[in-house]
Write a protein that holds these residues in place. Structure first.
Motif, PDB file in Angstrom:
ATOM      1  N   TYR A   9      47.226 -72.655 109.334  1.00 22.64           N
ATOM      2  CA  TYR A   9      47.754 -72.589 107.968  1.00 22.64           C
ATOM      3  C   TYR A   9      46.677 -72.293 106.926  1.00 22.64           C
ATOM      4  CZ  TYR A   9      52.272 -74.013 109.664  1.00 22.64           C
ATOM      5  OH  TYR A   9      53.470 -74.035 110.324  1.00 22.64           O
ATOM      6  N   GLU A  12      53.450 -71.795 119.089  1.00 23.77           N
ATOM      7  CA  GLU A  12      53.652 -73.245 119.026  1.00 23.77           C
ATOM      8  C   GLU A  12      53.322 -73.787 117.641  1.00 23.77           C
ATOM      9  OE1 GLU A  12      51.579 -75.140 122.224  1.00 23.77           O
ATOM     10  OE2 GLU A  12      52.429 -73.755 123.682  1.00 23.77           O
ATOM     11  N   THR A  13      52.112 -73.552 117.170  1.00 25.60           N
ATOM     12  CA  THR A  13      51.702 -73.953 115.826  1.00 25.60           C
ATOM     13  C   THR A  13      50.691 -72.937 115.313  1.00 25.60           C
ATOM     14  OG1 THR A  13      51.620 -76.149 116.820  1.00 25.60           O
ATOM     15  CG2 THR A  13      51.121 -75.995 114.480  1.00 25.60           C
ATOM     16  N   CYS A  40      41.831 -80.809 112.982  1.00 26.36           N
ATOM     17  CA  CYS A  40      42.902 -79.985 112.407  1.00 26.36           C
ATOM     18  C   CYS A  40      44.086 -80.847 111.993  1.00 26.36           C
ATOM     19  CB  CYS A  40      43.366 -78.936 113.403  1.00 26.36           C
ATOM     20  SG  CYS A  40      44.631 -77.863 112.732  1.00 26.36           S
ATOM     21  N   GLU A  41      44.442 -80.738 110.711  1.00 29.31           N
ATOM     22  CA  GLU A  41      45.499 -81.595 110.189  1.00 29.31           C
ATOM     23  C   GLU A  41      46.893 -81.123 110.591  1.00 29.31           C
ATOM     24  OE1 GLU A  41      43.741 -80.997 106.576  1.00 29.31           O
ATOM     25  OE2 GLU A  41      43.094 -83.063 106.263  1.00 29.31           O
ATOM     26  N   TYR A  42      46.997 -79.885 111.050  1.00 25.49           N
ATOM     27  CA  TYR A  42      48.303 -79.367 111.447  1.00 25.49           C
ATOM     28  C   TYR A  42      48.509 -79.443 112.951  1.00 25.49           C
ATOM     29  CZ  TYR A  42      48.139 -77.416 106.763  1.00 25.49           C
ATOM     30  OH  TYR A  42      48.050 -77.259 105.426  1.00 25.49           O
ATOM     31  N   GLY A  43      47.491 -79.840 113.683  1.00 26.45           N
ATOM     32  CA  GLY A  43      47.605 -79.830 115.138  1.00 26.45           C
ATOM     33  C   GLY A  43      47.703 -78.416 115.674  1.00 26.45           C
ATOM     34  N   SER A  44      47.037 -77.481 115.008  1.00 27.10           N
ATOM     35  CA  SER A  44      47.159 -76.074 115.403  1.00 27.10           C
ATOM     36  C   SER A  44      46.288 -75.723 116.590  1.00 27.10           C
ATOM     37  CB  SER A  44      46.746 -75.164 114.243  1.00 27.10           C
ATOM     38  OG  SER A  44      47.490 -75.469 113.107  1.00 27.10           O
ATOM     39  N   VAL A  72      48.023 -85.811 111.768  1.00 29.10           N
ATOM     40  CA  VAL A  72      48.891 -84.631 111.792  1.00 29.10           C
ATOM     41  C   VAL A  72      50.248 -84.957 111.179  1.00 29.10           C
ATOM     42  CG1 VAL A  72      50.132 -83.077 113.326  1.00 29.10           C
ATOM     43  CG2 VAL A  72      47.757 -83.572 113.752  1.00 29.10           C
ATOM     44  N   TYR A 132      55.094 -67.390 113.945  1.00 29.66           N
ATOM     45  CA  TYR A 132      55.738 -68.695 114.123  1.00 29.66           C
ATOM     46  C   TYR A 132      57.137 -68.693 113.517  1.00 29.66           C
ATOM     47  CZ  TYR A 132      56.500 -73.715 113.772  1.00 29.66           C
ATOM     48  OH  TYR A 132      57.014 -74.965 113.872  1.00 29.66           O
ATOM     49  N   PHE A 133      57.287 -68.043 112.334  1.00 31.05           N
ATOM     50  CA  PHE A 133      58.562 -68.124 111.637  1.00 31.05           C
ATOM     51  C   PHE A 133      59.531 -67.010 112.014  1.00 31.05           C
ATOM     52  CE2 PHE A 133      56.198 -70.953 108.817  1.00 31.05           C
ATOM     53  CZ  PHE A 133      57.117 -71.970 108.725  1.00 31.05           C
ATOM     54  N   SER A 145      59.227 -80.870 109.381  1.00 32.80           N
ATOM     55  CA  SER A 145      58.078 -81.009 110.271  1.00 32.80           C
ATOM     56  C   SER A 145      57.573 -79.646 110.717  1.00 32.80           C
ATOM     57  CB  SER A 145      58.489 -81.838 111.481  1.00 32.80           C
ATOM     58  OG  SER A 145      57.579 -81.628 112.511  1.00 32.80           O
ATOM     59  N   LEU A 146      56.330 -79.338 110.358  1.00 36.47           N
ATOM     60  CA  LEU A 146      55.787 -78.037 110.686  1.00 36.47           C
ATOM     61  C   LEU A 146      55.052 -78.037 112.017  1.00 36.47           C
ATOM     62  CD1 LEU A 146      54.329 -76.251 107.608  1.00 36.47           C
ATOM     63  CD2 LEU A 146      55.996 -75.437 109.235  1.00 36.47           C
ATOM     64  N   ALA A 147      54.425 -79.171 112.317  1.00 33.33           N
ATOM     65  CA  ALA A 147      53.593 -79.180 113.511  1.00 33.33           C
ATOM     66  C   ALA A 147      54.430 -79.215 114.768  1.00 33.33           C
ATOM     67  CB  ALA A 147      52.636 -80.350 113.492  1.00 33.33           C
ATOM     68  N   GLY A 148      55.755 -79.140 114.567  1.00 34.94           N
ATOM     69  CA  GLY A 148      56.634 -78.861 115.687  1.00 34.94           C
ATOM     70  C   GLY A 148      56.814 -80.003 116.646  1.00 34.94           C
ATOM     71  N   LYS A 149      56.708 -79.672 117.917  1.00 33.08           N
ATOM     72  CA  LYS A 149      57.092 -80.558 119.002  1.00 33.08           C
ATOM     73  C   LYS A 149      56.480 -81.947 118.935  1.00 33.08           C
ATOM     74  CE  LYS A 149      56.233 -77.280 122.105  1.00 33.08           C
ATOM     75  NZ  LYS A 149      55.688 -76.847 123.364  1.00 33.08           N
ATOM     76  N   GLN A 150      55.167 -81.991 118.714  1.00 34.42           N
ATOM     77  CA  GLN A 150      54.476 -83.261 118.902  1.00 34.42           C
ATOM     78  C   GLN A 150      55.077 -84.382 118.053  1.00 34.42           C
ATOM     79  OE1 GLN A 150      53.050 -80.638 117.515  1.00 34.42           O
ATOM     80  NE2 GLN A 150      51.165 -80.049 118.560  1.00 34.42           N
TER      81      GLN A 150
END
Lengths: 188, 328
Positions: free
Chosen positions: A94, A90-91, A66-70, B27, A175-176, B38-43
């Protein structure tokens, strides 16, 4: 002798408690199991929950892809511990095209799927905390503005209106959402 | 030989550490390309100093290449079920547990265990000695243990039956079947280690598995030498079964052997090459060959029957010798 008997009695009583405790523990994790099975948001392309738990062997290819770390690892006492979940707060997901996570799974827990067919869950709206619906900030429309399926899954009329058929359950709206607690939440 | 083995083990550990860093980089890169914030937030905002250094290094290295996506997605997963260049290779235990827990056969995944099954059937428990990251850690703990003994400390050395691991495999497989959830990924060290390495690098947290591994290493250091690999590992049980038909075997040449017991002491699995008792557990690591002062141990291509015949020959020779010495 009497002392011995007392000891044994005490021991038995204690053992009884330990035994009950173990049963209670098992029951607790069983309850957590059932509760988890209903509420978890699985990555796109996930098969039915009971089958998913049988197939997934926590190899980690989906959360690495996952490229967004979701995709997160679920932390819990129950048997679903360590399995991949999406936690929109958290994420969110997308909805990338094609969904990478569903294509990398070799175990068959995630099956390749088209973006249009993704159905992770459904967003549910709660009016009482929404800034726009309560008239605190009429201009707030983050959930509507950021939705990847704008106008199809969500429309805006003094607050968001979710079309449950088209909603993919990606959780971007959650999330938003700026209110606390969130006024729009995703459920499996 | 030992150098090759050590480098392969080091490579495996390197890959284990590299995967989460590549993922972290992926990421971050994606967020940088596609979003103004930054969308992926915390990390991403919370990268530590050492993470920053490594990410910058990866960035510099990948800037020169034409297709960074390909390099990042070249390798993923864990030693338990890894995907290299699109080809999936899995542990036989993973297939067994999946089939048992699910109650059905999923052929694409079952086929992916073939490389390791064939390798083990030819060479023995090679996964343990050459690829398993836990074996690598356990060998370090082994070295420490021997250092302790050198300085006069005497750790306990408890021995169990080798059969125990088959019983454990059967019991846990039965549990998986009843519960419908595979239990092995939570206790099988190669799977646990890779997940914990990923967690500690990516999220900065460790889970139950981390303490499990620490517990195993500590008990191996103080209570019983290599008890997990020898007596308990369910994956090792499957590899041992496969290894019983192996072709490459460590064979003792009787004429050169002086019965000095060096090889028996050196074997990490507690096998007895000097008495020809290697059985199905040998992983062909070559440590006994290395320590033998007379070069009496050699690799030979031999079937199970061939070895049995040889052992029978050895024992009859020994009996003859004893008779001669006694003068009967």
């Amino acid at each position: 002798m009497a002392n011995d008997a007392n000891d044994r009695k005490a021991f038995l009583r204690g053992g009884y408690k330990v035994f009950l405790g173990a049963i209670a523990n098992a029951a607790e994790s069983g309850v957590a199991d059932v509760a988890d099975r209903e509420k978890l948001l699985r990555p796109p392309g996930a098969i039915a929950e009971a089958l998913f738990l049988q197939k997934c062997n926590l190899c980690g290819k989906c959360w690495e892809a996952c490229e967004y770390g979701s995709i997160k690892q679920f932390s819990s006492k129950s048997s679903s511990a360590g399995t991949p979940v999406i936690i929109p707060e958290e994420t969110p997901c997308y909805l990338c095209d094609p969904p990478v996570c569903s294509t990398v799974c070799d175990e068959g827990a995630l099956v390749p799927i088209r973006v249009e067919d993704i159905k992770i869950g459904v967003a549910k709206f709660k009016k009482s905390t929404c800034l726009a619906a309560q008239g605190i900030d009429r201009s707030c429309d983050y959930c509507y503005d950021r939705c990847p399926l704008k106008d199809k899954a969500i429309t805006f009329d003094k607050g968001p209106v979710v079309n449950e058929e088209n909603c993919a359950g990606c959780g971007v709206c959650e999330y938003f959402c700026v209110s606390n607690p969130k006024s729009i939440k995703t459920f499996a | 030989m030992q150098f090759v083995r050590r480098s392969i083990q080091a490579l495996v550990v390197l890959v284990l550490v590299a995967i989460p860093f590549l993922y972290l980089y992926n990421v971050e890169r994606y967020a940088r390309q596609n979003f103004s914030y930054s969308l992926a937030g915390k990390q991403i905002s919370d990268t530590e100093w050492f993470q920053r250094q490594i990410l910058d290094y990866i960035d510099g290295a990948l800037a020169k290449t034409e297709n960074p996506d390909k390099i990042i997605s070249a390798i993923s997963g864990s030693p338990w079920s890894i995907n290299i260049l699109g080809y999936n290779i899995s542990d036989p235990l993973a297939a067994v547990t999946l089939t048992i827990a699910g109650g059905n056969f999923y052929w694409p995944f079952l086929l992916s265990i073939l490389p390791l099954v064939i390798l083990s059937a030819l060479l023995g428990r090679v996964f343990c000695g050459w690829l398993c990251p836990f074996h690598f850690l356990a060998e370090i703990s082994n070295k420490l243990r021997r250092l302790f003994t050198k300085f006069g400390l005497k750790p306990h050395d408890i021995h169990l039956k080798r059969k125990t691991k088959f019983i454990i495999l059967g019991a846990l497989a039965g549990f998986s079947f009843v519960a419908g959830v595979s239990i092995f990924p939570h206790i099988y060290p190669p799977a646990v280690i890779s997940r914990e390495v990923f967690n500690s690098i990516f999220y900065g947290t460790v889970g139950f598995g981390f303490f499990f591994i620490i517990f195993l290493l500590f008990t191996e250091l103080t209570l019983s030498e290599r008890w997990w690999c020898r007596y308990a590992c369910p994956g090792g049980a499957i590899y041992a079964l496969l290894g019983s038909v192996r072709i490459l075997r460590m064979v003792r040449i009787e004429d050169r052997c002086t019965l000095c017991v060096e090889c028996d002491d050196a074997c990490p699995f507690g096998l007895l090459p000097m008495s020809d008792k290697t059985g199905m557990e040998c992983d062909n690591c070559g440590l006994c060959k290395k320590v033998c002062p007379e070069a009496a141990l050699e690799y030979r291509f031999m079937t199970y029957r061939g070895e049995k015949k040889l052992i029978a020959e050895h024992s009859s020779n020994r009996k003859k010798k004893t008779r001669q010495v006694r003068g009967a």
